[in-house]
Design a protein around this motif. Sequence first.
Motif, PDB file in Angstrom:
ATOM      1  N   ILE A 430       0.536  -1.508   0.336  1.00 45.78           N
ATOM      2  CA  ILE A 430      -0.281  -0.157  -0.119  1.00 45.78           C
ATOM      3  C   ILE A 430       1.236   1.242   0.036  1.00 45.78           C
ATOM      4  CG2 ILE A 430      -0.410  -0.508   2.893  1.00 45.78           C
ATOM      5  CD1 ILE A 430      -2.554   0.776   1.801  1.00 45.78           C
ATOM      6  N   ASP A 431       0.638   2.044  -1.111  1.00 48.45           N
ATOM      7  CA  ASP A 431       1.863   3.761  -0.663  1.00 48.45           C
ATOM      8  C   ASP A 431       0.948   4.453  -0.234  1.00 48.45           C
ATOM      9  OD1 ASP A 431       2.154   6.100  -1.274  1.00 48.45           O
ATOM     10  OD2 ASP A 431       1.551   5.977  -3.663  1.00 48.45           O
ATOM     11  N   LEU A 432       1.808   4.790   0.883  1.00 46.43           N
ATOM     12  CA  LEU A 432       1.282   5.570   2.546  1.00 46.43           C
ATOM     13  C   LEU A 432       0.780   7.061   1.957  1.00 46.43           C
ATOM     14  CD1 LEU A 432       3.507   3.705   4.755  1.00 46.43           C
ATOM     15  CD2 LEU A 432       1.356   3.980   4.539  1.00 46.43           C
ATOM     16  N   GLN A 433       1.212   7.319   1.075  1.00 45.94           N
ATOM     17  CA  GLN A 433       0.646   8.624   0.630  1.00 45.94           C
ATOM     18  C   GLN A 433       1.627   9.741   1.278  1.00 45.94           C
ATOM     19  OE1 GLN A 433      -2.830  10.085  -1.254  1.00 45.94           O
ATOM     20  NE2 GLN A 433      -3.207   8.192  -2.227  1.00 45.94           N
ATOM     21  N   LEU A 434       2.872   9.476   1.895  1.00 41.77           N
ATOM     22  CA  LEU A 434       3.683   9.606   3.073  1.00 41.77           C
ATOM     23  C   LEU A 434       3.514  11.610   3.255  1.00 41.77           C
ATOM     24  CD1 LEU A 434       5.943   8.527   5.383  1.00 41.77           C
ATOM     25  CD2 LEU A 434       7.664   9.437   4.093  1.00 41.77           C
ATOM     26  N   ASP A 435       3.381  12.159   4.123  1.00 40.20           N
ATOM     27  CA  ASP A 435       3.230  13.628   4.088  1.00 40.20           C
ATOM     28  C   ASP A 435       2.662  14.006   3.897  1.00 40.20           C
ATOM     29  OD1 ASP A 435       4.698  15.979   5.649  1.00 40.20           O
ATOM     30  OD2 ASP A 435       5.892  15.779   4.396  1.00 40.20           O
ATOM     31  N   ASN A 436       1.508  13.834   3.548  1.00 40.05           N
ATOM     32  CA  ASN A 436       0.479  14.099   3.079  1.00 40.05           C
ATOM     33  C   ASN A 436       0.655  13.923   0.712  1.00 40.05           C
ATOM     34  OD1 ASN A 436      -1.538  15.378   4.557  1.00 40.05           O
ATOM     35  ND2 ASN A 436       0.224  17.050   4.868  1.00 40.05           N
ATOM     36  N   ASN A 437       1.480  12.733   1.037  1.00 40.07           N
ATOM     37  CA  ASN A 437       1.318  13.089  -0.724  1.00 40.07           C
ATOM     38  C   ASN A 437       2.832  13.820  -0.906  1.00 40.07           C
ATOM     39  OD1 ASN A 437       1.267  10.789  -2.764  1.00 40.07           O
ATOM     40  ND2 ASN A 437       0.447  11.882  -4.158  1.00 40.07           N
ATOM     41  N   ASN A 438       4.124  13.361   0.083  1.00 46.44           N
ATOM     42  CA  ASN A 438       4.755  15.042  -0.963  1.00 46.44           C
ATOM     43  C   ASN A 438       5.463  14.145  -1.782  1.00 46.44           C
ATOM     44  OD1 ASN A 438       7.513  15.958  -1.020  1.00 46.44           O
ATOM     45  ND2 ASN A 438       6.928  16.890   1.081  1.00 46.44           N
ATOM     46  N   GLU A 439       5.651  14.308  -3.163  1.00 45.60           N
ATOM     47  CA  GLU A 439       6.711  14.794  -4.482  1.00 45.60           C
ATOM     48  C   GLU A 439       7.856  14.539  -4.189  1.00 45.60           C
ATOM     49  OE1 GLU A 439       7.651  18.585  -6.544  1.00 45.60           O
ATOM     50  OE2 GLU A 439       5.863  17.583  -6.909  1.00 45.60           O
ATOM     51  N   ASN A 440       8.293  14.993  -3.241  1.00 49.54           N
ATOM     52  CA  ASN A 440       9.547  14.346  -2.496  1.00 49.54           C
ATOM     53  C   ASN A 440       9.735  13.241  -2.006  1.00 49.54           C
ATOM     54  OD1 ASN A 440      10.891  16.856  -3.956  1.00 49.54           O
ATOM     55  ND2 ASN A 440       9.625  17.830  -2.156  1.00 49.54           N
ATOM     56  N   ARG A 441       9.156  12.200  -1.414  1.00 56.00           N
ATOM     57  CA  ARG A 441       9.534  11.344  -0.950  1.00 56.00           C
ATOM     58  C   ARG A 441       8.298  10.351  -1.079  1.00 56.00           C
ATOM     59  NH1 ARG A 441       9.247  15.095   4.675  1.00 56.00           N
ATOM     60  NH2 ARG A 441      10.915  15.230   3.768  1.00 56.00           N
ATOM     61  N   ALA A 442       8.515   9.433  -1.014  1.00 51.88           N
ATOM     62  CA  ALA A 442       7.252   7.898  -0.777  1.00 51.88           C
ATOM     63  C   ALA A 442       7.951   6.965  -0.063  1.00 51.88           C
ATOM     64  CB  ALA A 442       7.607   7.242  -2.276  1.00 51.88           C
ATOM     65  N   GLY A 443       6.604   5.843   0.830  1.00 53.46           N
ATOM     66  CA  GLY A 443       6.845   5.578   1.588  1.00 53.46           C
ATOM     67  C   GLY A 443       5.439   4.531   1.262  1.00 53.46           C
ATOM     68  N   TYR A 444       5.849   2.843   1.679  1.00 50.54           N
ATOM     69  CA  TYR A 444       5.394   2.340   1.749  1.00 50.54           C
ATOM     70  C   TYR A 444       5.132   1.334   2.578  1.00 50.54           C
ATOM     71  CZ  TYR A 444       4.957   3.341  -3.733  1.00 50.54           C
ATOM     72  OH  TYR A 444       5.153   3.894  -4.815  1.00 50.54           O
ATOM     73  N   ALA A 445       4.176   0.318   2.894  1.00 48.99           N
ATOM     74  CA  ALA A 445       3.578  -0.790   3.708  1.00 48.99           C
ATOM     75  C   ALA A 445       3.913  -1.810   3.374  1.00 48.99           C
ATOM     76  CB  ALA A 445       2.870  -0.227   5.228  1.00 48.99           C
ATOM     77  N   ILE A 446       4.016  -2.925   3.722  1.00 46.32           N
ATOM     78  CA  ILE A 446       3.681  -4.299   3.116  1.00 46.32           C
ATOM     79  C   ILE A 446       3.702  -5.028   4.253  1.00 46.32           C
ATOM     80  CG2 ILE A 446       4.842  -5.758   1.870  1.00 46.32           C
ATOM     81  CD1 ILE A 446       6.613  -2.980   1.720  1.00 46.32           C
ATOM     82  N   TYR A 447       2.295  -6.054   3.514  1.00 43.94           N
ATOM     83  CA  TYR A 447       1.174  -6.439   4.575  1.00 43.94           C
ATOM     84  C   TYR A 447       1.747  -7.978   4.261  1.00 43.94           C
ATOM     85  CZ  TYR A 447      -0.743  -3.312   7.480  1.00 43.94           C
ATOM     86  OH  TYR A 447      -0.718  -2.373   7.775  1.00 43.94           O
ATOM     87  N   GLU A 448       2.053  -8.999   5.177  1.00 46.32           N
ATOM     88  CA  GLU A 448       1.312 -10.388   4.824  1.00 46.32           C
ATOM     89  C   GLU A 448       0.287 -11.887   5.802  1.00 46.32           C
ATOM     90  OE1 GLU A 448       5.302 -12.570   3.528  1.00 46.32           O
ATOM     91  OE2 GLU A 448       6.618 -11.371   4.541  1.00 46.32           O
ATOM     92  N   LYS A 449      -0.846 -11.329   4.785  1.00 45.00           N
ATOM     93  CA  LYS A 449      -1.821 -11.968   5.713  1.00 45.00           C
ATOM     94  C   LYS A 449      -2.390 -11.472   7.327  1.00 45.00           C
ATOM     95  CE  LYS A 449      -0.557 -16.414   4.902  1.00 45.00           C
ATOM     96  NZ  LYS A 449       0.427 -18.227   4.662  1.00 45.00           N
ATOM     97  N   GLY A 450      -1.864  -9.781   6.227  1.00 42.83           N
ATOM     98  CA  GLY A 450      -3.022  -9.426   7.641  1.00 42.83           C
ATOM     99  C   GLY A 450      -1.809  -8.512   8.679  1.00 42.83           C
ATOM    100  N   GLU A 451      -1.039  -9.225   8.297  1.00 47.79           N
ATOM    101  CA  GLU A 451       0.292  -8.087   9.102  1.00 47.79           C
ATOM    102  C   GLU A 451       1.244  -7.692   8.720  1.00 47.79           C
ATOM    103  OE1 GLU A 451       3.847 -10.382  12.511  1.00 47.79           O
ATOM    104  OE2 GLU A 451       3.399 -11.826  10.930  1.00 47.79           O
TER     105      GLU A 451
END
Length: 651
Positions: A430-451
């Motif tokens: 999932i794209d976390l749209q980090l820092d109000n979707n700041n164009e200069n940075r990006a953040g993602y979270a990775i889940y496996e079976k809900g964790e």
Amino acid sequence: MLKSSVIFTLLSSLATPFASAAVTVYTASSTTTADLSLYTVASNDQTILQVPAAPADQAGTVLAQLYDGGMTGMGNPVNGGFLGFSVELSVAAMLSEWFLRPEFLNYCAVLESRGGSVTVRVGGNTQDKAILAVDGNPSGKTIDKYKGTDASPTETPDVHFTLDIFYAMASISKLVKANWFFGIPFIAVDSDGNAGLVVQYAKQILGSNLLALQLANEPDLYGPHLKKQADYSEADFFADTQTMIAKLPITEPILAGPSICCMWDTNTVLNDGYLNFKDSLAFIDVMHYPNNNCATGADAVVPQDVFPNYLNHHNVQNVVTPYASTAQISIAAGKQMMMMETNTASCGGFPGVSDSFAASLWGVDYGLQMAYNNFTYALLHFGGQNVYYNPFTPPPTNMTKYRQWTTGAVFYANIVVAEALGKGGASQVIDLQLDNNNENRAGYAIYEKGEATRAVFINYVSNPGASDYTVQVAIGGQQTGLPNKTPTSVKVKYLRADSVSVKYNITWAGQTMGQQYASDGRLYGDAEVQTIQCDTTTQLCDIPVPSPSVALVFLTDEAFTNSGGAAGDATGSTLTFATTVTTGKVHATIDLAALATSNGRNGSMPLGATSKGGALSSWAEQGVRMAGGVAQLWWSVAITVLGVVGSALTM
């Protein structure tokens, strides 16, 4: 076919057997050197672009709030082989040269040890008119190339290839868990049965390692490139597809299409009738480059002008999100969607951009963004010596005895994405749209079976010290009203370089693939994995993200282990293959019973290309010539040699 007694005599004349390993290695002693400035192909281009000015106020702290059990909008599950390679058929000799290329095996092993498998497609512009020479080429080579007759800006040659390609692919799969896509000839619509032969032998030889067969390649360009009539339409394409499928020896869904790239709208093609072929389709595939470098002269793109575009998270989102509706159409039809071919820019990419650390950062962002938007696989394309975006490139033939391969900056993205997804086979991004979707940075979270198992944070700004930022990671707790699941500590690996413009001196967890013409496909140096203690009072884990860099955060010890752990320890060891066979000689003995059941045919593998530059794009026409029976011998020798040597070495 040589009889076993003849083979044994030949082996005896070549080999000095060990009692244990049955392998003798002789290392080349040549000390010849060459001035690299003499080589003017793209793979030797030293262009360094000016770093874009750093935006203001990029330092500080941002929150990444995760939730236990999953998050709304996560992508469908994908495996660690998600970000793979697309190898142009005419340059497929990178897979072997008398033997399976150990450097290629090493690159694959680096990814397999982290993601569990590696995904490779062989095809491209050269597949459409390619001919499978089942009985061998008149020249005795595995690949013969002839001047093409189409009007493509890539100056695509006509290719005749032998079964050695399939045998090499099958042998690689036995060593590094490679899975394959292969392109079917389409232009003749199987009027001579050639496409049917390709399907027959690909299925027979590759077996379960064959993911799908690509049916047609960029059919929306058939008219403009004179591969078909100038007004070739969707209706013509549907008719040709129906005719082709009826002639192919398939009864199961094993095809990938429609492989639209440029002129037609994929959703329109699907809705107008292409899904009528869904019983034969395993994948809905697309092909897309975010920029076009095919123009020349006054219309040519200036690399410095587009450099900032590859340092912007919004641009990555804008490239991928138009395919969200395509994914929904594919899913509704019960099919997987994939990116069959992509990279930084068409026609080989841009000097100073496609081969810079910016491409490393962009590749991580782009790969994870595609996983988030429900792509199942995404494959970075290879060309020959005259392209800038190759994940890795062999040296020109006249340098092979004293130069090694060159690792492209974008290959580090393959490594990071493989570790971010891991070996579990069920990672959701999932794209976390980090820092109000700041164009200069990006953040993602990775889940496996809900964790929540991993997180990735990117800092695009090249202003070390002044533009570093910190991500405060929380799982539940805080103001969510949910139980706190934030760990007491996390492990972090960093992808680092001094600047977004550098080509080399790139490190992943402190290790590097080396300088130009200095890589054997392995990471070198001591692994650096940071352990960060989290604040149990605030329920936050503070993750520094230096400028510029990528931080991969392992939220559980199991996730760290399932992504290969720390390279070199018991959980992160990587099978490797000795490259003395490339610069020296390897002699071996082999069990005749194993030889009797081995596969192999004749040929050498000269390399060509379909990127801008035509014949100049070839990897210096590397290749060797082998008679049919001797080829079968050498495939078997290669597997034995590399298997024995590889199992004895770890990174």
